[in-house]
Design an enzyme around this catalytic site. Sequence first.
Site, short mmCIF file in Angstrom:
data_model
loop_
_atom_site.label_atom_id
_atom_site.label_comp_id
_atom_site.label_asym_id
_atom_site.label_seq_id
_atom_site.Cartn_x
_atom_site.Cartn_y
_atom_site.Cartn_z
N TRP A 359 0.83 -1.21 0.00
CA TRP A 359 0.00 0.00 0.00
C TRP A 359 0.86 1.25 0.00
O TRP A 359 0.37 2.36 0.10
CB TRP A 359 -0.91 0.03 1.24
CG TRP A 359 -0.18 0.25 2.55
CD1 TRP A 359 1.01 -0.32 2.94
CD2 TRP A 359 -0.58 1.09 3.63
NE1 TRP A 359 1.36 0.10 4.20
CE2 TRP A 359 0.40 0.97 4.65
CE3 TRP A 359 -1.67 1.93 3.85
CZ2 TRP A 359 0.31 1.66 5.86
CZ3 TRP A 359 -1.75 2.61 5.05
CH2 TRP A 359 -0.77 2.48 6.04
N ASP A 360 2.20 1.06 -0.09
CA ASP A 360 3.11 2.18 0.10
C ASP A 360 2.94 3.31 -0.91
O ASP A 360 3.41 4.43 -0.70
CB ASP A 360 4.57 1.70 0.10
CG ASP A 360 4.83 0.64 1.16
OD1 ASP A 360 4.04 -0.33 1.20
OD2 ASP A 360 5.79 0.76 1.91
N GLU A 498 0.63 -4.10 11.86
CA GLU A 498 0.74 -5.55 11.61
C GLU A 498 1.00 -6.37 12.86
O GLU A 498 1.06 -7.59 12.79
CB GLU A 498 1.87 -5.80 10.60
CG GLU A 498 1.60 -5.16 9.26
CD GLU A 498 2.59 -5.57 8.19
OE1 GLU A 498 3.76 -5.80 8.54
OE2 GLU A 498 2.18 -5.65 7.03
N LYS A 619 2.96 -1.50 15.70
CA LYS A 619 4.16 -1.43 14.87
C LYS A 619 4.28 -0.04 14.25
O LYS A 619 5.34 0.52 14.10
CB LYS A 619 4.04 -2.48 13.76
CG LYS A 619 5.19 -2.52 12.80
CD LYS A 619 4.96 -3.59 11.73
CE LYS A 619 6.16 -3.76 10.83
NZ LYS A 619 5.91 -4.68 9.72
N GLN A 620 3.12 0.50 13.87
CA GLN A 620 3.10 1.78 13.15
C GLN A 620 1.72 2.40 13.30
O GLN A 620 0.81 1.76 13.85
CB GLN A 620 3.41 1.54 11.68
CG GLN A 620 2.35 0.73 10.96
CD GLN A 620 2.87 0.03 9.73
OE1 GLN A 620 3.38 -1.08 9.81
NE2 GLN A 620 2.74 0.66 8.59
C1 BGC Z 1 4.87 -2.33 6.88
C2 BGC Z 1 3.81 -2.16 5.82
C3 BGC Z 1 4.49 -1.84 4.50
C4 BGC Z 1 5.50 -2.90 4.16
C5 BGC Z 1 6.25 -2.59 2.89
C6 BGC Z 1 5.86 -3.38 6.43
O1 BGC Z 1 6.88 -3.48 7.38
O2 BGC Z 1 4.28 -2.73 8.09
O3 BGC Z 1 2.93 -1.13 6.18
O4 BGC Z 1 3.55 -1.77 3.49
O5 BGC Z 1 6.44 -3.01 5.20
O6 BGC Z 1 6.91 -1.38 2.99
#
Ligand code: BGC
Length: 816
Positions: A359-360, A498, A619-620
């Site tokens: 989704w970046d 995540e 995590k984020q």
């Molecule tokens: C993140 C995701 C991201 C992916 C690719 C993961 O570590 O949690 O949000 O899309 O990395 O960058």
Amino acid sequence: MSEWSLVYDQFDPKNQGLLEALCATGNGYYVTRGAFCWVMADETHYPATYLAGGYNRAQTEIAGRIIENEDLVNLPNWSALTFRIDDGDWFNIQAVSVESFRQELDLYRGILKVEVRFTDKKGRESTLQTRRLASMAEKHLGGLELSLTAHNWSGRVEVLSGLDGRVINAGVRRYRDLNSSHINPVAAEPFENPDTGETMLHLLVETKQSHLRVSQAARTRVVSNPHAFEAKSSTETEAGYARQTIRVDVGHGETLVVEKLASLYNSRDTAISEPGVAAREAVIHAPAFQRLAHDHERMWCMLWDRCDIVLDRSSRIQMILRLHMFHLLQTLSPNTIDLDVGVPARGWHGEAYRGHVFWDELFILPFLNFRLPAIARSCLRYRHLRLPAARHAAYEAGLKGAMFPWQSGSDGREESQKVHLNPRSGRWVPDNSSIQRHVSLAIAYNVWRHYQITGSEHFLELRGAELMLEITRFFASLTHFNAQTGRYEIHRVMGPDEYHEAYPDTETAGLNNNAYTNVMVAWLCTSAMRVLASLDAAHRDELMDKLMLDERELALWDDMSRKLTVCFHDDGIISQFEGYENLKEFDWEGYREKYGDIQRLDRILEAEGDSANRYKLSKQADVLMLFYLFSREELSELMQRLGYEPLTLEQWQRNIDYYLARTSHGSTLSYMVHAAVMARSHPEKAWELFTQALHSDIDDIQGGTTPEGIHLGAMAGTVDLVQRCFTGLDVRDGALHFDPVFVERMGTLKLKLRHLGSWLHVTMQQDEMTVAAQTGWAQPLTICVRGETRDLQPGESVTFNLSGGGAAEVGRAAAD
Ligand code: BGC
């Protein structure tokens, strides 16, 4: 020019992986890691070349199960070029005494330079210089120049130039148990320029499953040495490898200059007969290195003219920002526009995440929308072309519309792993990340923003509207109505955090009523209506007909936009998901003390036999993603429409503090998003998080992930942070709004933006902001700075006073 150069002045074998990723050269068609041209893959070095979208599938047996992965393929190394003196050993930087070392990535020109002054075991003192580029002007070409100066010796130098296809995917240690052999050799041969008789090399390989034929050709010449005309050349080939050896005498004090021009084609290229013919022709006709470099630099100059963002206070921050723009443009450039590729999370710079698309793009397209919208459009076209796969995925799941995969590669099927290796415990653990259905919401959000910024009705008619409507339809089928609460609910999904993939101690993956997902779906439902209203009647009717969309479905969407569930706890904290408040608080201090770096708490806890699912930790950003994507006004409107009280300023701030305190920043996206949401309330704290985000890759803050590929989302996100958050840029109701946030350490901020086809120059300082429209653009624009609205004619500039309360126009002058 330190603001334009990434410089290393020491050779450190331990850092090579990082330097190779950060000094990669690419042009949106291919990327070559910045490994020295004289090395082969070993524990220190990993030379690799990747084609945008060059994937292959392979199977491996893991723990009694056959698993299949699609990988970005490491292609033959075109940049192999080395030498030896008087039949000695081939050059090895670790076997000589290095007197001085300098590696410089020239961001302005797109050239990687290395200079080593060394003394070998025989006491010969030499200086070796190399320059390398991946041509931005001619996407199929790459160039390498090697100069060797003999300070105190003379002798015979043997130069070895190769096209080396004896490669596997070995860039990520964690993947080493997986099948890593992706290419078959097809042909390796010398060939001659029919007009001059000059000998060159050709190599053809084919990926094992996707049958992508990749062809490389190389022309290697001695170009400046008094004895060049006496140079003797010979060639040798074996399966997957072609090499040319050139022997030439070098006199005392002389400099030998060798240049290698290489071409790269593949069987999906347009306007070619077949890749082999195209590659050979390309090197026959390729210009000399100097000329190639000149054309390449002109293209970079044009790109910088459009894209540069200036922050004049700190040259280090300025350089890192440019490094981020540089890698973004090397991954997605004008050369990408006609390719069928998406936005890879790790650039085309390494093998982490297998070159997959997540989704970046949510963090990456805003930069492109405002400068190079055709590239943004081509990334959205990648999604649109995979609508059939997304429809099929939804159908297979018993749902309607289009369900895009969490990880996407060549054909748009779900590429997420079913199990992943926790390097801490050595265990393969189930990977449920694919239930992050919000990836489709990011696509829809990008479609709408792209339309708002560019005003491209053509895009909306051709692709954008269909994408948004099919995604809305998908979420409508995922949603169910809870008669008891009188609200719609979405179950068994994951938000961006995540670390939470299930309720504690349950087997079933997924969580209910993830706030980010639900509010975004509410936004989507209203936006889908706006999309339909933006189409002209004929297109709207055609599309509704094509999608068999009826009024009942539209009525359902409207109802959803008013009745989706959002849970709250602790008096106004938006719950990340239903039941979040029942999770345990986490012992942050204790774990910091025990482990030091606790970014990857999921791995730490799994290795302890525990699970992140049990704790209030992220995590984020998850809930806070809403604060990132929407202004307070927009989010309040969404909440009110959903029948909830809009967040007060105090609640808005409490939510930020609450979740920030419970986040481990295990993703590089995290600092950047938090910096953005803090910008308005705590500009100084936001600046600190911004600088932390800036260091994600350059300092490899995750301890080893950058060598496996840059983090494109964080790189582009930090640039977007400057362009959007510190300026307070927002497009609403056809007007461009600014609500600047000034931080002392920022200095003067200058950038260019393209809005509705017009280029604007924006300059921001502590107490004033100037917006100037270029001449030659027809559209008058409406600019609104902190509520003060002005119409700007082409060629005019307006300055707003930012000090002391409301903004006031202080001057109107013709722009340059
Ligand atoms: C993140 C995701 C991201 C992916 C690719 C993961 O570590 O949690 O949000 O899309 O990395 O960058």
